[in-house]
Design a protein around this motif. Structure first.
Motif, PDB file in Angstrom:
ATOM      1  N   ILE A 113       0.841  -1.200   0.000  1.00  0.00           N
ATOM      2  CA  ILE A 113       0.000   0.000   0.000  1.00  0.00           C
ATOM      3  C   ILE A 113       0.873   1.245   0.000  1.00  0.00           C
ATOM      4  O   ILE A 113       0.587   2.229  -0.692  1.00  0.00           O
ATOM      5  N   GLY A 114       1.969   1.202   0.761  1.00  0.00           N
ATOM      6  CA  GLY A 114       2.867   2.352   0.820  1.00  0.00           C
ATOM      7  C   GLY A 114       3.501   2.675  -0.516  1.00  0.00           C
ATOM      8  O   GLY A 114       3.668   3.852  -0.868  1.00  0.00           O
ATOM      9  N   ALA A 115       3.841   1.640  -1.308  1.00  0.00           N
ATOM     10  CA  ALA A 115       4.432   1.873  -2.627  1.00  0.00           C
ATOM     11  C   ALA A 115       3.443   2.573  -3.554  1.00  0.00           C
ATOM     12  O   ALA A 115       3.820   3.456  -4.332  1.00  0.00           O
ATOM     13  N   VAL A 116       2.178   2.192  -3.467  1.00  0.00           N
ATOM     14  CA  VAL A 116       1.148   2.845  -4.284  1.00  0.00           C
ATOM     15  C   VAL A 116       0.998   4.305  -3.870  1.00  0.00           C
ATOM     16  O   VAL A 116       0.894   5.206  -4.714  1.00  0.00           O
ATOM     17  N   VAL A 117       1.006   4.559  -2.550  1.00  0.00           N
ATOM     18  CA  VAL A 117       0.927   5.937  -2.057  1.00  0.00           C
ATOM     19  C   VAL A 117       2.137   6.740  -2.527  1.00  0.00           C
ATOM     20  O   VAL A 117       2.000   7.869  -3.021  1.00  0.00           O
ATOM     21  N   ALA A 118       3.333   6.172  -2.393  1.00  0.00           N
ATOM     22  CA  ALA A 118       4.555   6.874  -2.798  1.00  0.00           C
ATOM     23  C   ALA A 118       4.532   7.220  -4.278  1.00  0.00           C
ATOM     24  O   ALA A 118       4.873   8.339  -4.687  1.00  0.00           O
ATOM     25  N   ALA A 119       4.117   6.261  -5.120  1.00  0.00           N
ATOM     26  CA  ALA A 119       4.090   6.496  -6.567  1.00  0.00           C
ATOM     27  C   ALA A 119       3.026   7.521  -6.955  1.00  0.00           C
ATOM     28  O   ALA A 119       3.165   8.198  -7.977  1.00  0.00           O
ATOM     29  N   SER A 120       1.993   7.651  -6.130  1.00  0.00           N
ATOM     30  CA  SER A 120       0.883   8.541  -6.479  1.00  0.00           C
ATOM     31  C   SER A 120       1.163  10.016  -6.170  1.00  0.00           C
ATOM     32  O   SER A 120       0.431  10.884  -6.644  1.00  0.00           O
ATOM     33  N   VAL A 121       2.199  10.300  -5.386  1.00  0.00           N
ATOM     34  CA  VAL A 121       2.434  11.685  -4.969  1.00  0.00           C
ATOM     35  C   VAL A 121       3.554  12.357  -5.768  1.00  0.00           C
ATOM     36  O   VAL A 121       3.947  13.486  -5.452  1.00  0.00           O
ATOM     37  N   VAL A 122       4.066  11.689  -6.816  1.00  0.00           N
ATOM     38  CA  VAL A 122       5.137  12.266  -7.638  1.00  0.00           C
ATOM     39  C   VAL A 122       4.798  12.091  -9.109  1.00  0.00           C
ATOM     40  O   VAL A 122       3.929  11.282  -9.462  1.00  0.00           O
ATOM     41  N   PRO A 123       5.476  12.835 -10.007  1.00  0.00           N
ATOM     42  CA  PRO A 123       5.275  12.627 -11.448  1.00  0.00           C
ATOM     43  C   PRO A 123       5.655  11.210 -11.866  1.00  0.00           C
ATOM     44  O   PRO A 123       6.447  10.534 -11.198  1.00  0.00           O
ATOM     45  N   LYS A 124       5.107  10.770 -12.993  1.00  0.00           N
ATOM     46  CA  LYS A 124       5.289   9.397 -13.434  1.00  0.00           C
ATOM     47  C   LYS A 124       6.753   9.033 -13.662  1.00  0.00           C
ATOM     48  O   LYS A 124       7.165   7.905 -13.377  1.00  0.00           O
ATOM     49  N   ASP A 125       7.559   9.990 -14.146  1.00  0.00           N
ATOM     50  CA  ASP A 125       8.958   9.675 -14.437  1.00  0.00           C
ATOM     51  C   ASP A 125       9.834   9.619 -13.190  1.00  0.00           C
ATOM     52  O   ASP A 125      11.033   9.396 -13.276  1.00  0.00           O
ATOM     53  N   ARG A 126       9.234   9.819 -12.013  1.00  0.00           N
ATOM     54  CA  ARG A 126       9.988   9.736 -10.764  1.00  0.00           C
ATOM     55  C   ARG A 126       9.405   8.699  -9.816  1.00  0.00           C
ATOM     56  O   ARG A 126       9.730   8.671  -8.628  1.00  0.00           O
ATOM     57  N   GLN A 127       8.550   7.822 -10.333  1.00  0.00           N
ATOM     58  CA  GLN A 127       7.876   6.875  -9.456  1.00  0.00           C
ATOM     59  C   GLN A 127       8.838   5.863  -8.836  1.00  0.00           C
ATOM     60  O   GLN A 127       8.714   5.530  -7.651  1.00  0.00           O
ATOM     61  N   ALA A 128       9.780   5.352  -9.603  1.00  0.00           N
ATOM     62  CA  ALA A 128      10.742   4.399  -9.046  1.00  0.00           C
ATOM     63  C   ALA A 128      11.589   5.062  -7.965  1.00  0.00           C
ATOM     64  O   ALA A 128      11.889   4.456  -6.931  1.00  0.00           O
ATOM     65  N   SER A 129      11.960   6.308  -8.180  1.00  0.00           N
ATOM     66  CA  SER A 129      12.733   7.034  -7.171  1.00  0.00           C
ATOM     67  C   SER A 129      11.906   7.289  -5.912  1.00  0.00           C
ATOM     68  O   SER A 129      12.432   7.272  -4.793  1.00  0.00           O
ATOM     69  N   ALA A 130      10.596   7.531  -6.083  1.00  0.00           N
ATOM     70  CA  ALA A 130       9.728   7.733  -4.917  1.00  0.00           C
ATOM     71  C   ALA A 130       9.611   6.453  -4.101  1.00  0.00           C
ATOM     72  O   ALA A 130       9.646   6.481  -2.862  1.00  0.00           O
ATOM     73  N   ILE A 131       9.481   5.329  -4.794  1.00  0.00           N
ATOM     74  CA  ILE A 131       9.445   4.048  -4.090  1.00  0.00           C
ATOM     75  C   ILE A 131      10.776   3.805  -3.385  1.00  0.00           C
ATOM     76  O   ILE A 131      10.818   3.331  -2.245  1.00  0.00           O
ATOM     77  N   ALA A 132      11.870   4.166  -4.052  1.00  0.00           N
ATOM     78  CA  ALA A 132      13.183   4.043  -3.422  1.00  0.00           C
ATOM     79  C   ALA A 132      13.278   4.927  -2.179  1.00  0.00           C
ATOM     80  O   ALA A 132      13.906   4.553  -1.187  1.00  0.00           O
ATOM     81  N   ALA A 133      12.640   6.115  -2.213  1.00  0.00           N
ATOM     82  CA  ALA A 133      12.659   7.004  -1.047  1.00  0.00           C
ATOM     83  C   ALA A 133      11.967   6.349   0.141  1.00  0.00           C
ATOM     84  O   ALA A 133      12.425   6.470   1.281  1.00  0.00           O
ATOM     85  N   MET A 134      10.858   5.657  -0.105  1.00  0.00           N
ATOM     86  CA  MET A 134      10.207   4.938   0.980  1.00  0.00           C
ATOM     87  C   MET A 134      11.105   3.820   1.501  1.00  0.00           C
ATOM     88  O   MET A 134      11.309   3.684   2.716  1.00  0.00           O
TER      89      MET A 134
END
Length: 387
Positions: A113-134
């Motif tokens: 659930i957290g990965a979906v939340v992380a990916a949803s709060v950033v632009p699409k081209d930064r989703q992997a980096s957002a998941i990495a931030a979590m």
């Protein structure tokens, strides 16, 4: 600003989970002596946690998906807190094993659930980096949380270490409540449709890569304390220092893996798995000296955790119609790999092959994961030619 706060809250939860997941690795000899079991038997605590994650990931995700994401994440961390308190007061090995199962039930659903939340709060081209931030919280746990818990466990008692980890769960609950919006309740999931998505060959292939990559990591990480004691003749102080170095490697690899995954998922996965196989193959030589062990463990840590962002994104993309469940089940796949690596590493020790065989076992698993990526690419090329 809201996205930053959300990622910080998720990272704090990941820090707490990482601390409880990885602490037993540094305390296996201490726990084994206290509950009067062998080190390979104590290693089953890692297996039990991994099994709980695998079983709990889909069930807990489907159970909590009808609630708002903030409420779901907070409830999952309450389970985490109770499980760690049970571990702290466990009177025997059997009850400790059971408490680890309870603790693990939150793991897959929280990260899914957290990965979906992380990916949803950033632009699409930064989703992997957002998941990495979590997941950065998970890696930082290996720099601060796990070494601190290991030191406390060695000096004061392993039960105190688990009690302190329970306090981290309460801190996470407060952080999630402050950082995430209340949100609307989710729709009742269409279980049959979502499970059908997970049964697609490309999804199963991606999850298989996750299993083998995680297995390579945990073949060594589960037994890193006795491996260092046997091959490097390391003191308890050096083992605690080595855990910090591994955490540094995890953190570097997690950040690099996120950036490489934003560049190319297949390219990142192949590159990192190849590096992991190579470094694990040469670790038996590097571990013969303290300097070699320090360098080798940092590089190994970077390769071992660098694989996390790309394989998580691979599964979420392959199962785009059920990203939350797929993400959670993939975390379960990580832990299937953890269990596989712990079991095979323990088997190598139990069969008298010596502790040097442990990293070699991991190298073979990483090579197998690399083979799966190549097979997946070949399958997609054939499908494109037939279309």
């Amino acid at each position: 600003m809201k996205s930053t706060a959300a990622l910080w809250a998720l990272a704090i939860g990941a820090f707490a989970i990482g601390t409880t997941e990885f602490t037993p690795m540094g305390l296996l000899p201490v726990i084994a002596a206290d509950v009067q079991v062998s080190i390979p038997t104590a290693g089953m605590l890692v297996f039990a946690y991994a099994a709980g994650v695998m079983a709990g990931a889909p069930v807990m995700t489907l159970l909590f998906s009808r609630y708002g994401k903030r409420s779901a994440l907070m409830a999952l961390m309450l389970i985490f807190t109770l499980g760690n308190l049970l571990s702290a007061f466990a009177p025997s090995y059997a009850t400790l094993l059971l408490s680890r199962l309870v603790t693990s039930l939150n793991h897959g659903a929280f990260f899914g659930i957290g990965a979906v939340v992380a990916a949803s709060v950033v632009p699409k081209d930064r989703q992997a980096s957002a998941i990495a931030a979590m997941f950065m919280g998970l890696t930082v746990a290996n720099i601060g949380g796990v070494p601190a818990a290991t030191w406390i466990g060695q000096q004061v008692g392993w039960r105190v270490a688990f009690g302190g980890t329970a306090a981290l769960g309460l801190i996470t609950i407060a952080s999630l409540w402050l950082a995430l919006p209340r949100g609307e309740p989710g729709a009742r999931p269409d279980v049959r449709r979502e499970l059908k998505v997970l049964a697609r060959p490309e999804v199963l292939m991606a999850m298989g890569t996750t299993v083998l990559g995680a297995g390579a990591m945990f073949a060594l990480y589960t037994y890193v304390a006795p491996v260092l004691a046997d091959i490097t003749h390391a003191s308890p102080g050096f083992i605690a220092f080595a855990l910090v170095l591994i955490g540094v490697g995890f953190t570097l690899g997690n950040s690099l893996g996120g950036r490489l995954a934003d560049w190319s998922l297949d390219g990142a996965t192949k590159l990192i798995l190849a590096a992991l196989a190579i470094v694990m193959a040469v670790l038996p030589l590097l571990l013969t000296t303290h300097v070699g062990a320090a360098i080798g463990l940092v590089v190994w840590g970077a390769a071992a955790f660098g694989i996390v962002p790309p394989v998580q994104m691979r599964v979420m993309q392959a199962a785009a119609q059920a990203p939350g469940l797929a993400s959670s089940v993939n975390v379960g796949a990580f832990n299937l790999g953890n269990a596989l690596g712990a079991a095979l590493g323990g088997a190598a020790i139990g069969q008298g092959l010596g502790y040097a065989a442990v990293p070699l076992t991991g190298a073979l698993l990483a090579a197998g994961g690399l083979g799966l990526v190549w097979l997946g690419q070949a399958g997609r090329r054939r499908a494109a030619q037939c279309a």
